[in-house]
Design a protein around this motif. Sequence first.
Motif, mmCIF file in Angstrom:
data_model
loop_
_atom_site.group_PDB
_atom_site.id
_atom_site.type_symbol
_atom_site.label_atom_id
_atom_site.label_comp_id
_atom_site.label_asym_id
_atom_site.label_seq_id
_atom_site.Cartn_x
_atom_site.Cartn_y
_atom_site.Cartn_z
ATOM 1 N N UNK A 24 0.842 -1.195 0.000
ATOM 2 C CA UNK A 24 0.000 0.000 0.000
ATOM 3 C C UNK A 24 0.880 1.249 0.000
ATOM 4 N N UNK A 25 0.524 2.197 -0.843
ATOM 5 C CA UNK A 25 1.168 3.507 -0.822
ATOM 6 C C UNK A 25 0.214 4.495 -0.160
ATOM 7 N N UNK A 26 0.744 5.381 0.658
ATOM 8 C CA UNK A 26 -0.107 6.349 1.362
ATOM 9 C C UNK A 26 0.456 7.749 1.166
ATOM 10 N N UNK A 27 -0.346 8.776 1.453
ATOM 11 C CA UNK A 27 0.175 10.152 1.384
ATOM 12 C C UNK A 27 1.279 10.418 2.402
ATOM 13 N N UNK A 28 1.475 9.488 3.319
ATOM 14 C CA UNK A 28 2.450 9.682 4.396
ATOM 15 C C UNK A 28 3.669 8.774 4.250
ATOM 16 N N UNK A 29 3.803 8.185 3.082
ATOM 17 C CA UNK A 29 4.930 7.299 2.858
ATOM 18 C C UNK A 29 4.524 5.843 2.941
ATOM 19 N N UNK A 30 5.511 4.982 3.102
ATOM 20 C CA UNK A 30 5.264 3.548 3.087
ATOM 21 C C UNK A 30 5.029 3.021 4.492
ATOM 22 N N UNK A 31 4.056 2.114 4.633
ATOM 23 C CA UNK A 31 3.878 1.434 5.920
ATOM 24 C C UNK A 31 5.068 0.540 6.250
ATOM 25 N N UNK A 32 5.005 -0.075 7.405
ATOM 26 C CA UNK A 32 6.102 -0.941 7.841
ATOM 27 C C UNK A 32 6.284 -2.153 6.949
ATOM 28 N N UNK A 33 5.269 -2.509 6.215
ATOM 29 C CA UNK A 33 5.353 -3.650 5.311
ATOM 30 C C UNK A 33 4.040 -3.842 4.587
ATOM 31 N N UNK A 34 3.986 -4.874 3.784
ATOM 32 C CA UNK A 34 2.744 -5.189 3.080
ATOM 33 C C UNK A 34 1.673 -5.603 4.084
ATOM 34 N N UNK A 35 0.429 -5.302 3.744
ATOM 35 C CA UNK A 35 -0.688 -5.791 4.547
ATOM 36 C C UNK A 35 -0.956 -7.247 4.175
ATOM 37 N N UNK A 36 -1.103 -8.096 5.174
ATOM 38 C CA UNK A 36 -1.389 -9.505 4.946
ATOM 39 C C UNK A 36 -2.862 -9.754 5.244
ATOM 40 N N UNK A 37 -3.622 -10.101 4.218
ATOM 41 C CA UNK A 37 -5.050 -10.361 4.361
ATOM 42 C C UNK A 37 -5.274 -11.867 4.469
ATOM 43 N N UNK A 62 9.233 3.946 13.231
ATOM 44 C CA UNK A 62 8.013 3.377 12.648
ATOM 45 C C UNK A 62 7.185 4.502 12.034
ATOM 46 N N UNK A 63 6.690 4.284 10.831
ATOM 47 C CA UNK A 63 5.843 5.283 10.173
ATOM 48 C C UNK A 63 4.393 5.029 10.617
ATOM 49 N N UNK A 64 4.072 5.531 11.789
ATOM 50 C CA UNK A 64 2.748 5.286 12.367
ATOM 51 C C UNK A 64 1.643 5.877 11.496
ATOM 52 N N UNK A 65 1.885 7.037 10.920
ATOM 53 C CA UNK A 65 0.878 7.646 10.050
ATOM 54 C C UNK A 65 0.550 6.736 8.868
ATOM 55 N N UNK A 66 1.580 6.244 8.199
ATOM 56 C CA UNK A 66 1.359 5.383 7.036
ATOM 57 C C UNK A 66 0.679 4.078 7.437
ATOM 58 N N UNK A 67 1.095 3.502 8.568
ATOM 59 C CA UNK A 67 0.487 2.253 9.020
ATOM 60 C C UNK A 67 -1.019 2.405 9.247
ATOM 61 N N UNK A 68 -1.385 3.452 9.980
ATOM 62 C CA UNK A 68 -2.802 3.631 10.302
ATOM 63 C C UNK A 68 -3.607 4.023 9.069
ATOM 64 N N UNK A 69 -3.015 4.848 8.208
ATOM 65 C CA UNK A 69 -3.711 5.249 6.983
ATOM 66 C C UNK A 69 -3.958 4.040 6.078
ATOM 67 N N UNK A 70 -2.957 3.173 5.974
ATOM 68 C CA UNK A 70 -3.106 1.974 5.144
ATOM 69 C C UNK A 70 -4.226 1.082 5.664
ATOM 70 N N UNK A 71 -4.327 0.954 6.970
ATOM 71 C CA UNK A 71 -5.397 0.139 7.545
ATOM 72 C C UNK A 71 -6.760 0.785 7.321
ATOM 73 N N UNK A 72 -6.795 2.110 7.401
ATOM 74 C CA UNK A 72 -8.048 2.815 7.104
ATOM 75 C C UNK A 72 -8.469 2.563 5.661
#
Length: 245
Positions: A24-37, A62-72
């Motif tokens: 996932x790409x976010x406006x806040x950069x890259x999350x910690x890793x790929x999301x595993x569904x 840790x890019x907390x912004x990107x992590x939470x945005x990706x989950x959203x």
Amino acid sequence: MLAIIGGSGLTQLANLNVIRREVVRTPYGEPSGALTFGQLCEHPVVFLARHGYGHTIPPHRVNYQANLWALKEAAVEIIISVASVGGIRADMCPGTLVVPDQIIDYTWGRKNTFHEGTDEPVVHIDFTEPYDAAVRRRILAAAAAAGEKVFDGAVYAATQGPRLETAAEINRLERDGADVVGMTGMPEAALARELGIPYAAINVVANYAAGRADSSQRICFDSIETALHEAMGRARKVLDHLCSV
């Protein structure tokens, strides 16, 4: 959909039936890793390793912004954080599972809001109760169903890291009312609140904090690994039961 953010000791869910992984790409950069569904006990789950799947990202990076945005963006409805902590209170010994209800934030310099653009209005969130009460109840009910003892309520002190604390710092945290200490609880909880995603945590006590009990002189990292491995297995059991109801 339930999101689980895994910390130290939980870089993957052994019982997760993986369906796909998504970068996932976010406006806040890259999350910690790929999301595993995938599915956990037939319940849809998305998993994210907070420190990366190779455990290479320290707490303050840790890019907390990107992590939470990706989950959203993944349309998650609930987030459960699993994180290792040090036990400050005497009865919160290594191997203990804790469901905290309060946070004290000692971190600094971390991106802690989504609302800081020059043209954006100031946004305040109510953070009186930092963890969602309904999600906490679900965790506690799952622990009871799993036959796992957990502490209901604790004050989590979020420190900067990546170094562990001095004994004097732990004494200060105790005077401030903290029961456990970790490095990743903030700004993660606040960012989830800004996004309107109910968020709660399972803390796994990996060791006594500096200056306490068998950590009175030094912290033994070998014993941390042993305690963490056993207790994370119990945390997974709680998650299994949470997803089976």
